[in-house]
Every structure is written in structure tokens, then in C-alpha cells.
Design a protein around this motif. Sequence first.
Motif, PDB file in Angstrom:
ATOM      1  N   LEU A 183       0.723  -1.205   0.144  1.00 42.69           N
ATOM      2  CA  LEU A 183       0.140  -0.036  -0.021  1.00 42.69           C
ATOM      3  C   LEU A 183       0.838   1.252   0.176  1.00 42.69           C
ATOM      4  CD1 LEU A 183      -2.734  -1.138   2.411  1.00 42.69           C
ATOM      5  CD2 LEU A 183      -3.076  -0.606  -0.013  1.00 42.69           C
ATOM      6  N   ALA A 186       2.199   1.817  -3.558  1.00 44.06           N
ATOM      7  CA  ALA A 186       1.354   2.174  -4.266  1.00 44.06           C
ATOM      8  C   ALA A 186       1.182   3.722  -4.142  1.00 44.06           C
ATOM      9  CB  ALA A 186       0.206   1.237  -4.218  1.00 44.06           C
ATOM     10  N   TYR A 187       1.390   4.128  -3.049  1.00 43.09           N
ATOM     11  CA  TYR A 187       1.034   5.425  -2.790  1.00 43.09           C
ATOM     12  C   TYR A 187       2.158   6.226  -3.213  1.00 43.09           C
ATOM     13  CZ  TYR A 187       0.203   9.941  -0.467  1.00 43.09           C
ATOM     14  OH  TYR A 187       0.339  11.357  -0.349  1.00 43.09           O
ATOM     15  N   SER A 204      -3.301   5.622   2.649  1.00 40.77           N
ATOM     16  CA  SER A 204      -2.342   5.775   1.455  1.00 40.77           C
ATOM     17  C   SER A 204      -3.194   5.007   0.271  1.00 40.77           C
ATOM     18  CB  SER A 204      -0.848   5.062   1.727  1.00 40.77           C
ATOM     19  OG  SER A 204      -0.530   5.664   2.821  1.00 40.77           O
ATOM     20  N   GLY A 205      -3.826   3.889   0.675  1.00 41.12           N
ATOM     21  CA  GLY A 205      -4.521   3.174  -0.379  1.00 41.12           C
ATOM     22  C   GLY A 205      -5.643   3.864  -1.141  1.00 41.12           C
ATOM     23  N   GLN A 206      -6.333   4.756  -0.232  1.00 38.38           N
ATOM     24  CA  GLN A 206      -7.578   5.357  -0.759  1.00 38.38           C
ATOM     25  C   GLN A 206      -7.058   6.512  -1.594  1.00 38.38           C
ATOM     26  OE1 GLN A 206     -10.645   4.236  -0.399  1.00 38.38           O
ATOM     27  NE2 GLN A 206      -9.599   2.659   0.367  1.00 38.38           N
ATOM     28  N   ARG A 215      -7.568  -0.329  -9.745  1.00 38.67           N
ATOM     29  CA  ARG A 215      -7.027  -1.111  -8.725  1.00 38.67           C
ATOM     30  C   ARG A 215      -8.052  -1.194  -7.401  1.00 38.67           C
ATOM     31  NH1 ARG A 215      -3.722  -5.355  -9.664  1.00 38.67           N
ATOM     32  NH2 ARG A 215      -2.463  -4.943 -11.664  1.00 38.67           N
ATOM     33  N   VAL A 219      -6.827  -2.798  -3.634  1.00 37.21           N
ATOM     34  CA  VAL A 219      -6.698  -2.198  -2.365  1.00 37.21           C
ATOM     35  C   VAL A 219      -7.586  -2.597  -1.233  1.00 37.21           C
ATOM     36  CG1 VAL A 219      -7.048   0.149  -1.447  1.00 37.21           C
ATOM     37  CG2 VAL A 219      -5.563  -0.075  -3.532  1.00 37.21           C
TER      38      VAL A 219
END
Length: 259
Positions: A183, A186-187, A204-206, A215, A219
Motif C-alpha cells: 500500500l 502504491a502511494y 495511502s491506499g485510498q 485497482r 486495495v
Amino acid sequence: MQTQVSTQSPIHRSIPQPSYVPVIEDLIACLKSGLKESLHSVYVYGSVANGTAIPNVSNLDVVLVTHAPFSASQKSLFNSINWRFQKDFPFVKGLAIRTALVSEVASLSALFTWGFLLKQCCTNVYGEDLSECFGDYVPSWEIAKQWNMDIEQSAAMLRKEVALAEDAPSQVDAQRRLAKKLLRAAYGLVLHKTKRWLDDPLESGQVFLEYYPQREQTVERLGILLGRRVIPKRSVVGLVDDFAPWLVKEYQKTEFKIG
């Protein structure tokens, strides 16, 4: 100047959970006794520094800076401290210590590694605060790639930990570490766009999904891995085998565009 942990100390503004104050004080006492004049400074980061630590779930994450490399006898110090913590502070899930030399930290080459970690993520709890060597950081691609370009290797290592876990607690811990790493990586792809520091992996994922909405399912599944439930290993491995290579390619593409 040396600063000890204290409930009245301004340092304590980032560690608002009183139950962790004796833990940090005990750690510093052990390090001072074992390392003596080689001890330079101690920093806390992660959930304890952020005030979000969960008893019996969260680790105590520490950065330890010394003047000289560890001797053979000093290396055994960590085993002694871990044993002491298991006995006296059982609500601390584990103790994770990252070590560095003063010469490594206070250098230009460490600007986006140790400099970023100490300045943005850590709270100094003992000794001279080396974060003061570094100026204010602007969230950038350079920082994101310094911390995440190893995603292929780190994801493979964490995948293996999940696959080889022999009991439920070990697997859950490995799942959580894996989810946090993916996560946050990804951020990192969008850090230079958001220009905001985020520590919470779910948040971070949102934010990542605002730029990569395709994605969403990934997530969501990583969020499940952050829980305390054992997930079938084949499902975890399948998730890593899908998402990690995608992240690697996205980092390569972004590096090509930005440089």
C-alpha cells in the motif's frame, strides 16, 4: 545536548500514549548501559511515535545511531533487550531496531534515505537530533523511488514469509507487513502529485485509488490483509503475484517519464 524521554518533554508531543513511556525509558537505559560512549541518538517511528499503537499488536520501531560499528558483544545486546521486553512489557508485540552510524546518517548521500526517515517519520527520544541536519522536504518522486524501487525484492521476501508461516500468528504478522509495504509503495507512485506525507497504509491506499481507480479490488483485499484474520495462503500469494509486478512496471514507467 542529550534529551531523555519525559511525559513533560516537548519530544513527547508525538508519543501521546502514556503506557509506552516506561518502555522507551527502559530501552534507552539498556542502550546506554550496553553501548556506553558509542551511543549517539535514539529515535522512535511507526505507530508508537504516531500515537496509534495497539497493545499486543504493534511493534516498537526504533532507529539507533552509534559512533562506531557494533562489536560482537554489543550485538548480543539486542537479544538481551528482546528478552527483557518479553518479560516486562508483554503488550509490545516486538522490538524492531534499525541501526546506522553517525557518518552514514549525516551525509549528503543519505538525504533521501536516512534524512527523510529521521525528518519526516521519527521522533528523537535520546541524544542529538540528527534530523536537524536536514532542511524541510518537498514530497517528490526522488524520495518515493528511494524507498520503493526495491518493491520486487521486498514483495518476494514478504511473499515467502507468508508461504512459509507455520502458525496463524506468524502468518497474520507477515500478511500485515506485506499489505503495508504494497500500500505504501502504491502511494509512492502518486506522492509527487499529492505532495502530502501519509503514514497510514489504508489512507495511502485510498489516495492511490484517486489516480488508479482500476485497482480498487486490490486495495480492498490489501485492507483485509491488514486485519487479524488468517487469509488462505494461495489467495495472498495470488494477490502479490498480480500486484507486485504491476507496481514494478509502474515505477519503471514513472522513472522513465520523470527521471
